[in-house]
Design a protein around this motif. Structure first.
Motif, PDB file in Angstrom:
ATOM      1  N   ARG A  11     -90.405  51.114   9.616  1.00 53.79           N
ATOM      2  CA  ARG A  11     -91.783  50.923   9.166  1.00 53.79           C
ATOM      3  C   ARG A  11     -91.861  50.277   7.792  1.00 53.79           C
ATOM      4  O   ARG A  11     -92.933  49.973   7.299  1.00 53.79           O
ATOM      5  CB  ARG A  11     -92.511  52.271   9.151  1.00 53.79           C
ATOM      6  CG  ARG A  11     -92.783  52.830  10.536  1.00 53.79           C
ATOM      7  CD  ARG A  11     -93.340  54.226  10.457  1.00 53.79           C
ATOM      8  NE  ARG A  11     -92.353  55.158   9.915  1.00 53.79           N
ATOM      9  CZ  ARG A  11     -92.612  56.434   9.687  1.00 53.79           C
ATOM     10  NH1 ARG A  11     -93.816  56.918   9.930  1.00 53.79           N
ATOM     11  NH2 ARG A  11     -91.678  57.232   9.219  1.00 53.79           N
ATOM     12  N   GLU A  50     -92.916  45.807   2.785  1.00 52.31           N
ATOM     13  CA  GLU A  50     -94.140  45.747   3.583  1.00 52.31           C
ATOM     14  C   GLU A  50     -94.151  46.914   4.567  1.00 52.31           C
ATOM     15  O   GLU A  50     -93.129  47.204   5.194  1.00 52.31           O
ATOM     16  CB  GLU A  50     -94.190  44.413   4.323  1.00 52.31           C
ATOM     17  CG  GLU A  50     -95.437  44.215   5.181  1.00 52.31           C
ATOM     18  CD  GLU A  50     -95.362  42.916   5.952  1.00 52.31           C
ATOM     19  OE1 GLU A  50     -96.178  42.021   5.678  1.00 52.31           O
ATOM     20  OE2 GLU A  50     -94.481  42.786   6.827  1.00 52.31           O
ATOM     21  N   TRP A  51     -95.285  47.586   4.686  1.00 53.81           N
ATOM     22  CA  TRP A  51     -95.427  48.690   5.632  1.00 53.81           C
ATOM     23  C   TRP A  51     -96.895  48.827   6.036  1.00 53.81           C
ATOM     24  O   TRP A  51     -97.775  48.216   5.422  1.00 53.81           O
ATOM     25  CB  TRP A  51     -94.904  49.990   5.018  1.00 53.81           C
ATOM     26  CG  TRP A  51     -95.773  50.547   3.920  1.00 53.81           C
ATOM     27  CD1 TRP A  51     -96.743  51.506   4.047  1.00 53.81           C
ATOM     28  CD2 TRP A  51     -95.769  50.166   2.533  1.00 53.81           C
ATOM     29  NE1 TRP A  51     -97.341  51.757   2.830  1.00 53.81           N
ATOM     30  CE2 TRP A  51     -96.759  50.945   1.895  1.00 53.81           C
ATOM     31  CE3 TRP A  51     -95.046  49.251   1.783  1.00 53.81           C
ATOM     32  CZ2 TRP A  51     -97.014  50.831   0.532  1.00 53.81           C
ATOM     33  CZ3 TRP A  51     -95.305  49.148   0.428  1.00 53.81           C
ATOM     34  CH2 TRP A  51     -96.283  49.920  -0.177  1.00 53.81           C
ATOM     35  N   ARG A  52     -97.128  49.616   7.059  1.00 57.39           N
ATOM     36  CA  ARG A  52     -98.504  49.902   7.500  1.00 57.39           C
ATOM     37  C   ARG A  52     -98.833  51.353   7.207  1.00 57.39           C
ATOM     38  O   ARG A  52     -98.036  52.251   7.495  1.00 57.39           O
ATOM     39  CB  ARG A  52     -98.668  49.609   8.991  1.00 57.39           C
ATOM     40  CG  ARG A  52     -98.721  48.127   9.303  1.00 57.39           C
ATOM     41  CD  ARG A  52     -99.190  47.839  10.713  1.00 57.39           C
ATOM     42  NE  ARG A  52     -99.364  46.400  10.922  1.00 57.39           N
ATOM     43  CZ  ARG A  52    -100.465  45.734  10.639  1.00 57.39           C
ATOM     44  NH1 ARG A  52    -101.512  46.385  10.152  1.00 57.39           N
ATOM     45  NH2 ARG A  52    -100.546  44.434  10.846  1.00 57.39           N
ATOM     46  N   GLU A  53    -100.010  51.557   6.676  1.00 57.44           N
ATOM     47  CA  GLU A  53    -100.451  52.906   6.325  1.00 57.44           C
ATOM     48  C   GLU A  53    -101.931  53.027   6.666  1.00 57.44           C
ATOM     49  O   GLU A  53    -102.745  52.231   6.188  1.00 57.44           O
ATOM     50  CB  GLU A  53    -100.224  53.155   4.826  1.00 57.44           C
ATOM     51  CG  GLU A  53    -100.470  54.590   4.398  1.00 57.44           C
ATOM     52  CD  GLU A  53    -100.053  54.833   2.955  1.00 57.44           C
ATOM     53  OE1 GLU A  53    -100.196  55.971   2.504  1.00 57.44           O
ATOM     54  OE2 GLU A  53     -99.584  53.881   2.296  1.00 57.44           O
ATOM     55  N   ARG A  99    -102.048  47.005   6.564  1.00 54.85           N
ATOM     56  CA  ARG A  99    -100.774  46.472   6.087  1.00 54.85           C
ATOM     57  C   ARG A  99    -100.771  46.424   4.561  1.00 54.85           C
ATOM     58  O   ARG A  99    -101.713  45.918   3.947  1.00 54.85           O
ATOM     59  CB  ARG A  99    -100.535  45.065   6.647  1.00 54.85           C
ATOM     60  CG  ARG A  99     -99.190  44.475   6.210  1.00 54.85           C
ATOM     61  CD  ARG A  99     -98.819  43.239   6.989  1.00 54.85           C
ATOM     62  NE  ARG A  99     -99.806  42.185   6.801  1.00 54.85           N
ATOM     63  CZ  ARG A  99     -99.737  41.003   7.428  1.00 54.85           C
ATOM     64  NH1 ARG A  99     -98.753  40.778   8.292  1.00 54.85           N
ATOM     65  NH2 ARG A  99    -100.666  40.091   7.214  1.00 54.85           N
ATOM     66  N   ARG A 100     -99.716  46.963   3.992  1.00 59.38           N
ATOM     67  CA  ARG A 100     -99.610  47.010   2.533  1.00 59.38           C
ATOM     68  C   ARG A 100     -98.313  46.334   2.101  1.00 59.38           C
ATOM     69  O   ARG A 100     -97.300  46.380   2.802  1.00 59.38           O
ATOM     70  CB  ARG A 100     -99.648  48.465   2.037  1.00 59.38           C
ATOM     71  CG  ARG A 100    -100.909  49.208   2.447  1.00 59.38           C
ATOM     72  CD  ARG A 100    -100.923  50.618   1.890  1.00 59.38           C
ATOM     73  NE  ARG A 100    -102.066  51.375   2.365  1.00 59.38           N
ATOM     74  CZ  ARG A 100    -103.280  51.321   1.831  1.00 59.38           C
ATOM     75  NH1 ARG A 100    -103.495  50.530   0.777  1.00 59.38           N
ATOM     76  NH2 ARG A 100    -104.265  52.037   2.320  1.00 59.38           N
ATOM     77  N   ARG A 101     -98.356  45.717   0.927  1.00 58.07           N
ATOM     78  CA  ARG A 101     -97.168  45.080   0.358  1.00 58.07           C
ATOM     79  C   ARG A 101     -97.025  45.487  -1.102  1.00 58.07           C
ATOM     80  O   ARG A 101     -98.014  45.741  -1.791  1.00 58.07           O
ATOM     81  CB  ARG A 101     -97.246  43.554   0.443  1.00 58.07           C
ATOM     82  CG  ARG A 101     -97.261  42.981   1.851  1.00 58.07           C
ATOM     83  CD  ARG A 101     -97.110  41.472   1.812  1.00 58.07           C
ATOM     84  NE  ARG A 101     -97.181  40.883   3.147  1.00 58.07           N
ATOM     85  CZ  ARG A 101     -98.183  40.169   3.607  1.00 58.07           C
ATOM     86  NH1 ARG A 101     -99.251  39.973   2.828  1.00 58.07           N
ATOM     87  NH2 ARG A 101     -98.162  39.665   4.822  1.00 58.07           N
TER      88      ARG A 101
END
Length: 435
Positions: A9, A57-60, A64-66
């Motif tokens: 993730r 980079e991940w999803r929360e 999507r967040r960086r």
């Protein structure tokens, strides 16, 4: 050492410039699973990209967040592992306090510090300086038994000097490399490790110069192209790299001067050049040399004044030539043909300079020393020369040297003074071409 494993993730990506636009791209992985740093996938194809910064980079919560994580591999992997731990804790229903989300202070590794420092050197200094610093810091890492830069102390610096002496380096070279390492450490807050008596000491020798007799024999043995090349070295006082990258537009035939200028790489030119200390300077040339250069320009098909020769395997590979790296070999070959070699020097093959072009008494920078001495011994002020040549220590060392004999001074005194004190645009009187 940080591992390359982290949650699916949390991805590592890089912000790179492709086809004139900046974009995010996934990193390339080797068959072992390790990351191939500075390589990304562009439309599924691996490409090298040294520019830009890395991000995780991940999803929360469906978003999507960086996050920017810099360019140091250990920092990048640590941030990816930390974010994975935060996501795993949240998935398990564990509440993470704000203070716990901040990374703990980590010791900076010497290898990471060197990489970061050399990155800055590459951006702000010449390629030759980058290579020299890289070699010196590589030797420092070889002599060092510690991993963290904060743990380095005086004993490590003394061990480094001892290691250099063991390699056969002179005290002057050891001191110069020690200065590079102390400058590197200072950037990361490690200062004042060495005491006054810890620095290598050596006797400063006066720069060597060519005598008029040597020059006369040397130029007599030159071909026409070699004559022009080494007259340019002698009468411009240029360094090797400055001569290699000199182009025809650097010469002002009306004013009788030549400039050291910056050259940027272009679509049709894959080389570039930055003057030492990033300073442009202008030097007057004698009339006879300007005439020779004017004739050579009419025959030339290159931007460069002294381009490389076509390679015998691919004569059309570089139309107009490239900056040549063979000037030193030319110099030694001419000295050998002129029977000027001392007979005591020895090359790597074991041949002495009496039977091979390898005499250490003939080198390019000696022309610069000779031209400076010609002017100083003819009465030109050392401050004027220091400004003209952008070198302070050389001319103060030369000005303290004993004067040359009367015949040596007579051979160049009046012409050297006219050349150095001439103002751009004034009538040009030629330096003597008799030697």
């Amino acid at each position: 050492m940080a591992s390359n494993t982290y949650s699916d993730r949390v991805n590592i990506i890089k912000y790179v410039k492709h086809a004139g636009r900046w974009r995010f791209a996934p990193v390339v992985r080797r068959p072992t699973g390790n990351i191939h740093w500075d390589n990304v996938l562009i439309d599924g194809t691996p490409q090298p990209h040294t520019e830009g910064k890395y991000f995780i980079e991940w999803r929360e919560d469906g978003v999507r967040r960086r996050k920017s994580v810099g360019n140091i591999p250990s920092d990048i992997l640590a941030e990816a592992q930390r974010q994975r731990a935060l996501l795993d804790a949240k998935a398990a229903g564990i509440e993470v306090a704000e203070s716990e989300s901040k990374p703990a202070t980590r010791q900076l590794l010497v290898s990471d510090a060197v990489e970061r420092y050399l990155r800055d050197v590459r951006m702000n200094k010449s390629e030759s300086t980058h290579r020299h610093y890289s070699h010196t810091l590589g030797l420092f890492k070889q002599s060092l038994a510690k991993a963290a830069i904060d743990a380095i102390d005086r004993d490590d610096m003394m061990d480094f000097q001892a290691y250099l002496y063991k390699l056969g380096l002179s005290a002057r070279t050891v001191k110069h490399k020690t200065i590079i390492v102390t400058s590197f450490l200072k950037v990361f807050g490690v200062q004042r490790l060495l005491k006054k008596g810890d620095w290598p000491t050596y006797t400063e020798e006066d720069p060597e110069i060519y005598t008029p007799e040597q020059l006369q024999k040397f130029f007599k043995a030159c071909t026409p192209d070699e004559f022009l090349l080494f007259r340019f070295f002698l009468h411009s006082g240029f360094r090797d790299a400055e001569v290699r990258h000199a182009i025809w537009t650097d010469i002002n035939f009306m004013q009788g001067t030549v400039k050291v200028t910056r050259k940027d790489a272009t679509k049709n030119q894959d080389w570039k050049f930055d003057p030492k200390s990033k300073r442009v300077r202008e030097v007057p040339l004698p009339d006879f040399l300007l005439d020779l250069l004017q004739n050579a320009k009419e025959r030339s098909k290159s931007r460069l004044i002294f381009p490389s020769k076509p390679h015998w395997k691919a004569p059309n590979a570089h139309p107009g030539g490239k900056p040549s790296d063979e000037f030193l070999e030319y110099c030694k070959a001419i000295a050998y043909r002129a029977s000027l070699n001392c007979g005591d020097c020895e090359n790597y093959a074991g041949d002495i300079c009496a039977v091979a072009p390898c005499c250490e008494q003939f080198y390019l920078h000696k022309f610069r020393h000779t031209f400076a001495t010609m002017h100083l011994q003819s009465g030109v002020d050392s401050r004027c020369l220091a400004d003209l040549f952008h070198s302070t220590c050389l001319f103060f060392r030369l000005s303290s040297a004993p004067p040359a004999s009367a015949p040596e001074i007579d051979s160049w005194s009046s012409s050297a003074r006219r050349s150095a004190t001439r103002t751009p645009g004034a009538p040009m009187h030629g330096l003597s071409a008799s030697f």
